[in-house]
Design a protein around this motif. Structure first.
Motif, PDB file in Angstrom:
ATOM      1  N   ALA A 168       0.826  -1.428   0.039  1.00 12.00           N
ATOM      2  CA  ALA A 168       0.045  -0.005   0.270  1.00 12.00           C
ATOM      3  C   ALA A 168       0.677   1.295  -0.048  1.00 12.00           C
ATOM      4  O   ALA A 168       1.631   1.480   0.856  1.00 12.00           O
ATOM      5  N   TYR A 169       0.551   2.191  -0.884  1.00 10.54           N
ATOM      6  CA  TYR A 169       1.188   3.674  -1.073  1.00 10.54           C
ATOM      7  C   TYR A 169       2.783   3.479  -1.337  1.00 10.54           C
ATOM      8  O   TYR A 169       3.489   4.367  -1.068  1.00 10.54           O
ATOM      9  N   ALA A 170       3.184   2.060  -1.536  1.00 11.35           N
ATOM     10  CA  ALA A 170       4.510   1.836  -2.201  1.00 11.35           C
ATOM     11  C   ALA A 170       4.605   1.832  -3.739  1.00 11.35           C
ATOM     12  O   ALA A 170       6.006   2.203  -4.198  1.00 11.35           O
ATOM     13  N   PHE A 171       3.594   1.586  -4.343  1.00 14.09           N
ATOM     14  CA  PHE A 171       3.768   1.660  -5.868  1.00 14.09           C
ATOM     15  C   PHE A 171       2.463   2.562  -6.418  1.00 14.09           C
ATOM     16  O   PHE A 171       1.259   2.391  -5.821  1.00 14.09           O
ATOM     17  N   TYR A 172       2.839   3.373  -7.686  1.00  4.18           N
ATOM     18  CA  TYR A 172       1.823   3.972  -8.090  1.00  4.18           C
ATOM     19  C   TYR A 172       1.744   3.610  -9.798  1.00  4.18           C
ATOM     20  O   TYR A 172       2.367   4.501 -10.470  1.00  4.18           O
ATOM     21  N   THR A 232       5.918  -0.751 -17.860  1.00  4.16           N
ATOM     22  CA  THR A 232       7.226  -1.035 -17.355  1.00  4.16           C
ATOM     23  C   THR A 232       7.704  -0.733 -16.129  1.00  4.16           C
ATOM     24  O   THR A 232       9.025  -1.291 -15.541  1.00  4.16           O
ATOM     25  N   ALA A 233       7.318   0.433 -15.714  1.00  2.00           N
ATOM     26  CA  ALA A 233       7.908   0.956 -14.452  1.00  2.00           C
ATOM     27  C   ALA A 233       7.295   0.296 -13.363  1.00  2.00           C
ATOM     28  O   ALA A 233       7.419   0.620 -11.901  1.00  2.00           O
ATOM     29  N   PHE A 234       6.151  -0.615 -13.276  1.00  2.00           N
ATOM     30  CA  PHE A 234       5.649  -1.215 -12.137  1.00  2.00           C
ATOM     31  C   PHE A 234       6.226  -2.419 -11.758  1.00  2.00           C
ATOM     32  O   PHE A 234       5.980  -3.455 -12.490  1.00  2.00           O
ATOM     33  N   ALA A 235       7.030  -2.418 -10.697  1.00  2.92           N
ATOM     34  CA  ALA A 235       7.627  -3.586 -10.259  1.00  2.92           C
ATOM     35  C   ALA A 235       7.032  -4.847  -9.823  1.00  2.92           C
ATOM     36  O   ALA A 235       7.313  -5.854 -10.097  1.00  2.92           O
ATOM     37  N   LEU A 236       5.743  -4.550  -9.556  1.00  2.00           N
ATOM     38  CA  LEU A 236       4.917  -5.884  -8.880  1.00  2.00           C
ATOM     39  C   LEU A 236       4.556  -6.840 -10.017  1.00  2.00           C
ATOM     40  O   LEU A 236       4.492  -7.937  -9.829  1.00  2.00           O
ATOM     41  N   THR A 237       4.539  -6.200 -11.354  1.00  2.00           N
ATOM     42  CA  THR A 237       3.769  -7.048 -12.221  1.00  2.00           C
ATOM     43  C   THR A 237       5.001  -8.080 -12.593  1.00  2.00           C
ATOM     44  O   THR A 237       4.635  -9.373 -12.762  1.00  2.00           O
ATOM     45  N   PRO A 238       6.016  -7.931 -12.920  1.00  2.00           N
ATOM     46  CA  PRO A 238       6.906  -9.132 -13.363  1.00  2.00           C
ATOM     47  C   PRO A 238       7.199  -9.860 -12.204  1.00  2.00           C
ATOM     48  O   PRO A 238       7.240 -11.072 -12.151  1.00  2.00           O
ATOM     49  N   TYR A 239       7.139  -9.333 -10.839  1.00  2.00           N
ATOM     50  CA  TYR A 239       7.430  -9.927  -9.802  1.00  2.00           C
ATOM     51  C   TYR A 239       6.171 -11.129  -9.448  1.00  2.00           C
ATOM     52  O   TYR A 239       6.586 -12.241  -9.017  1.00  2.00           O
ATOM     53  N   PHE A 240       4.849 -10.551  -9.631  1.00  2.00           N
ATOM     54  CA  PHE A 240       3.995 -11.545  -9.482  1.00  2.00           C
ATOM     55  C   PHE A 240       3.861 -12.514 -10.540  1.00  2.00           C
ATOM     56  O   PHE A 240       3.454 -13.882 -10.680  1.00  2.00           O
ATOM     57  N   ALA A 241       4.096 -12.089 -11.731  1.00  3.95           N
ATOM     58  CA  ALA A 241       4.291 -12.897 -12.911  1.00  3.95           C
ATOM     59  C   ALA A 241       5.278 -14.203 -12.854  1.00  3.95           C
ATOM     60  O   ALA A 241       5.011 -15.275 -13.178  1.00  3.95           O
ATOM     61  N   SER A 242       6.364 -13.867 -12.219  1.00  3.13           N
ATOM     62  CA  SER A 242       7.506 -14.842 -11.941  1.00  3.13           C
ATOM     63  C   SER A 242       6.650 -16.009 -11.081  1.00  3.13           C
ATOM     64  O   SER A 242       6.822 -17.437 -11.591  1.00  3.13           O
ATOM     65  N   GLY A 243       5.613 -15.726 -10.224  1.00  4.46           N
ATOM     66  CA  GLY A 243       5.115 -16.564  -9.245  1.00  4.46           C
ATOM     67  C   GLY A 243       4.109 -17.541 -10.283  1.00  4.46           C
ATOM     68  O   GLY A 243       4.346 -18.893 -10.108  1.00  4.46           O
ATOM     69  N   ALA A 244       3.394 -16.919 -11.193  1.00  6.29           N
ATOM     70  CA  ALA A 244       2.588 -17.520 -12.068  1.00  6.29           C
ATOM     71  C   ALA A 244       3.357 -18.614 -12.963  1.00  6.29           C
ATOM     72  O   ALA A 244       2.895 -19.592 -13.245  1.00  6.29           O
ATOM     73  N   ALA A 245       4.484 -17.840 -13.484  1.00 11.99           N
ATOM     74  CA  ALA A 245       5.271 -18.787 -14.302  1.00 11.99           C
ATOM     75  C   ALA A 245       5.990 -20.272 -13.413  1.00 11.99           C
ATOM     76  O   ALA A 245       5.909 -21.086 -14.127  1.00 11.99           O
ATOM     77  N   TRP A 246       6.403 -19.836 -12.236  1.00 12.84           N
ATOM     78  CA  TRP A 246       6.850 -20.974 -11.448  1.00 12.84           C
ATOM     79  C   TRP A 246       5.602 -22.159 -11.453  1.00 12.84           C
ATOM     80  O   TRP A 246       6.072 -23.306 -11.628  1.00 12.84           O
ATOM     81  N   ASP A 247       4.668 -21.663 -10.850  1.00 14.12           N
ATOM     82  CA  ASP A 247       3.538 -22.618 -10.888  1.00 14.12           C
ATOM     83  C   ASP A 247       3.164 -23.582 -12.085  1.00 14.12           C
ATOM     84  O   ASP A 247       2.623 -24.431 -12.206  1.00 14.12           O
ATOM     85  N   LEU A 248       3.519 -22.800 -13.289  1.00 10.01           N
ATOM     86  CA  LEU A 248       3.094 -23.692 -14.500  1.00 10.01           C
ATOM     87  C   LEU A 248       4.554 -24.427 -14.991  1.00 10.01           C
ATOM     88  O   LEU A 248       4.389 -24.943 -15.906  1.00 10.01           O
ATOM     89  N   GLY A 249       5.211 -24.537 -14.212  1.00 11.26           N
ATOM     90  CA  GLY A 249       6.483 -25.400 -14.521  1.00 11.26           C
ATOM     91  C   GLY A 249       7.534 -24.721 -15.601  1.00 11.26           C
ATOM     92  O   GLY A 249       8.381 -25.041 -15.836  1.00 11.26           O
ATOM     93  N   LEU A 250       7.370 -23.174 -15.376  1.00 12.77           N
ATOM     94  CA  LEU A 250       8.226 -22.580 -16.565  1.00 12.77           C
ATOM     95  C   LEU A 250       9.253 -21.746 -15.500  1.00 12.77           C
ATOM     96  O   LEU A 250       9.329 -20.533 -15.376  1.00 12.77           O
ATOM     97  N   HIS A 251       9.962 -22.678 -15.106  1.00 13.68           N
ATOM     98  CA  HIS A 251      10.921 -22.228 -13.827  1.00 13.68           C
ATOM     99  C   HIS A 251      12.020 -21.108 -14.555  1.00 13.68           C
ATOM    100  O   HIS A 251      12.571 -20.310 -13.832  1.00 13.68           O
ATOM    101  N   GLU A 252      12.531 -21.349 -15.764  1.00 12.26           N
ATOM    102  CA  GLU A 252      13.391 -20.592 -16.491  1.00 12.26           C
ATOM    103  C   GLU A 252      12.908 -19.332 -16.654  1.00 12.26           C
ATOM    104  O   GLU A 252      13.570 -18.116 -16.415  1.00 12.26           O
ATOM    105  N   THR A 253      11.761 -19.058 -17.055  1.00 11.52           N
ATOM    106  CA  THR A 253      11.071 -17.843 -17.371  1.00 11.52           C
ATOM    107  C   THR A 253      10.769 -17.179 -16.076  1.00 11.52           C
ATOM    108  O   THR A 253      10.923 -15.882 -15.802  1.00 11.52           O
ATOM    109  N   ALA A 254      10.323 -17.881 -14.913  1.00 15.41           N
ATOM    110  CA  ALA A 254      10.146 -17.376 -13.533  1.00 15.41           C
ATOM    111  C   ALA A 254      11.260 -16.826 -12.910  1.00 15.41           C
ATOM    112  O   ALA A 254      11.395 -15.692 -12.450  1.00 15.41           O
TER     113      ALA A 254
END
Length: 399
Positions: free
Chosen positions: A190-194, A230-252
């Motif tokens: 909260a209030y850390a990202f805009y 592309t300046a919103f850090a949480l998007t690639p951060y959370f996407a890495s979790g989704a990629a990991w859950d799909l077995g795409l470990h290198e992408t994650a």
């Protein structure tokens, strides 16, 4: 690390062969998904109207440029931001005439308190603008009126020639996106990202899809959001979790490295600990991951969901007793502070507990927790019956 286009291409091509991963069980990286309920800010002030959570008031900005010809910008910015909030349905916005009347009726030395008391706004946005070289710096403070504290701060620069055109549109969009993240996301962020609101919308959709185990669709929406901001850090951060859950470990791993390379230096202490824990996990440094998350929980014990994440690390380093402690502490925290939204993903929480109780040989507690899981309506009925059967076996009960 791969760039955005390459990461999207690699992940989507692998997903054509990755349908079998769709029902993959919970992994730690996926826990980064935001599954919390609304972020409430207070109940009532000592005097005046009752404070309404997510009610917002915007004050005109103060002209700190020393140039009276720029006085008009303070009212203009407040009007544009208020209108954008209304259009985007960001909370409940107090109309500007009502805000002006509240300022006149209250203590001029405390405009935020006056507006909060007269309108019931939980958040009052105020700020100033000043000239730095050939740019105008706009600074916004988010005042939490029930607590009489500053909840957040946002500062941006715009060329004077871009105002009130594209420069102000960028400000409106990021203030709207930041407030929605504060209202609907994990309080840690909260209030850390805009983020731009155009990017926040698909990001929010992605987090809900991930929570619903529609992970392929979630990853796709994360990439849509990232392309929009592309300046919103949480998007690639959370996407890495989704990629990991799909077995795409290198992408994650690549996505997580992008976050570290581009954003780690600007993170605050608790956010850096959160990132360092996941980075250590990806690198197989499980003790380091546990220690970083343990420090985060010690610094911010009110964030019950971070206790939930700590439980995941405890499994990795074989600390079942600490899992039970952290899970039960999370339940106590929710019971003491129901404004936090409750245990939003109760099934993950209870699955942690059943496994920990079994590891400790506490089979009565395991059975009780498995029953809670069934009562909560978890969709995986066979797995629930397995948990109960495992507990019965531990209790040497043939039934």
């Amino acid at each position: 690390a791969l760039d955005l286009h390459d990461l999207w291409k690699v992940s989507t091509s692998r997903l054509r062969f990755g349908k079998r991963f769709r029902a993959a069980g919970l992994t730690f990286a996926g826990l980064a998904v935001a599954v919390l309920g609304a972020y409430w800010l207070g109940s009532e002030r000592d005097a005046g109207l009752e404070v309404t959570p997510q009610r917002i008031a915007v004050l005109p900005l103060k002209n700190a440029t020393g140039d009276p010809s720029l006085d008009y910008l303070g009212e203009l910015v407040a009007d544009r931001v208020t209108t954008r909030f209304q259009l985007e349905r960001v909370g409940e916005v107090v109309p500007l005439p009502t805000v002006a009347a509240a300022v006149l009726a209250g203590d001029p030395a405390d405009p935020a308190g006056a507006v909060g008391g007269e309108t019931g706004a939980a958040i009052v946005i105020m700020g100033s603008y000043a000239i730095e070289e050939d740019s105008l710096t706009l600074a916004f403070r988010f005042m939490d009126t029930p607590g009489d504290t500053q909840a957040g701060y946002f500062e941006t620069k715009a060329a004077i020639t871009d105002l009130p055109g594209p420069g102000l549109e960028e400000v409106e969009s990021r203030l709207a996106g930041g407030l929605l993240l504060a209202f609907h996301g994990d309080p840690l962020w909260a209030y850390a990202f805009y983020p731009r609101i155009e990017a926040y919308r698909p990001f929010e959709e992605a987090t809900q899809l991930h929570a619903d185990l529609q992970t392929e669709e979630a990853l796709d929406r994360y990439f849509v959001a990232w392309a929009l901001d592309t300046a919103f850090a949480l998007t690639p951060y959370f996407a890495s979790g989704a990629a990991w859950d799909l077995g795409l470990h290198e992408t994650a791993d690549s996505l997580n490295r992008v976050v570290g390379t581009r954003f780690r230096e600007t993170m605050t202490g608790v956010h850096r600990l959160h990132y360092d824990a996941t980075r250590a996990w990806y690198e197989g440094k499980l003790d380091a991951a546990y220690r970083a998350q343990r420090r985060l929980v010690d610094l911010r014990p009110e964030l019950w969901y971070q206790r939930h994440l700590l439980g995941s690390y405890c499994f990795a380093v074989n600390r079942p007793a600490e899992i039970v402690e952290t899970m039960l502490a999370a339940e106590d925290r929710v019971a003491d502070d129901p404004s936090g939204g409750g245990l939003a993903n109760l099934t993950w929480h209870l699955r942690h507990l059943t496994r920990a109780y079994h590891m400790l040989g506490m089979f009565d507690e395991e059975l009780e927790t498995a029953q809670r899981l069934e009562d909560a309506g978890w969709s995986d009925a066979p797995r629930t019956q397995y948990y109960k059967g495992r507990a019965f076996a531990g209790l040497d009960r043939a039934d």
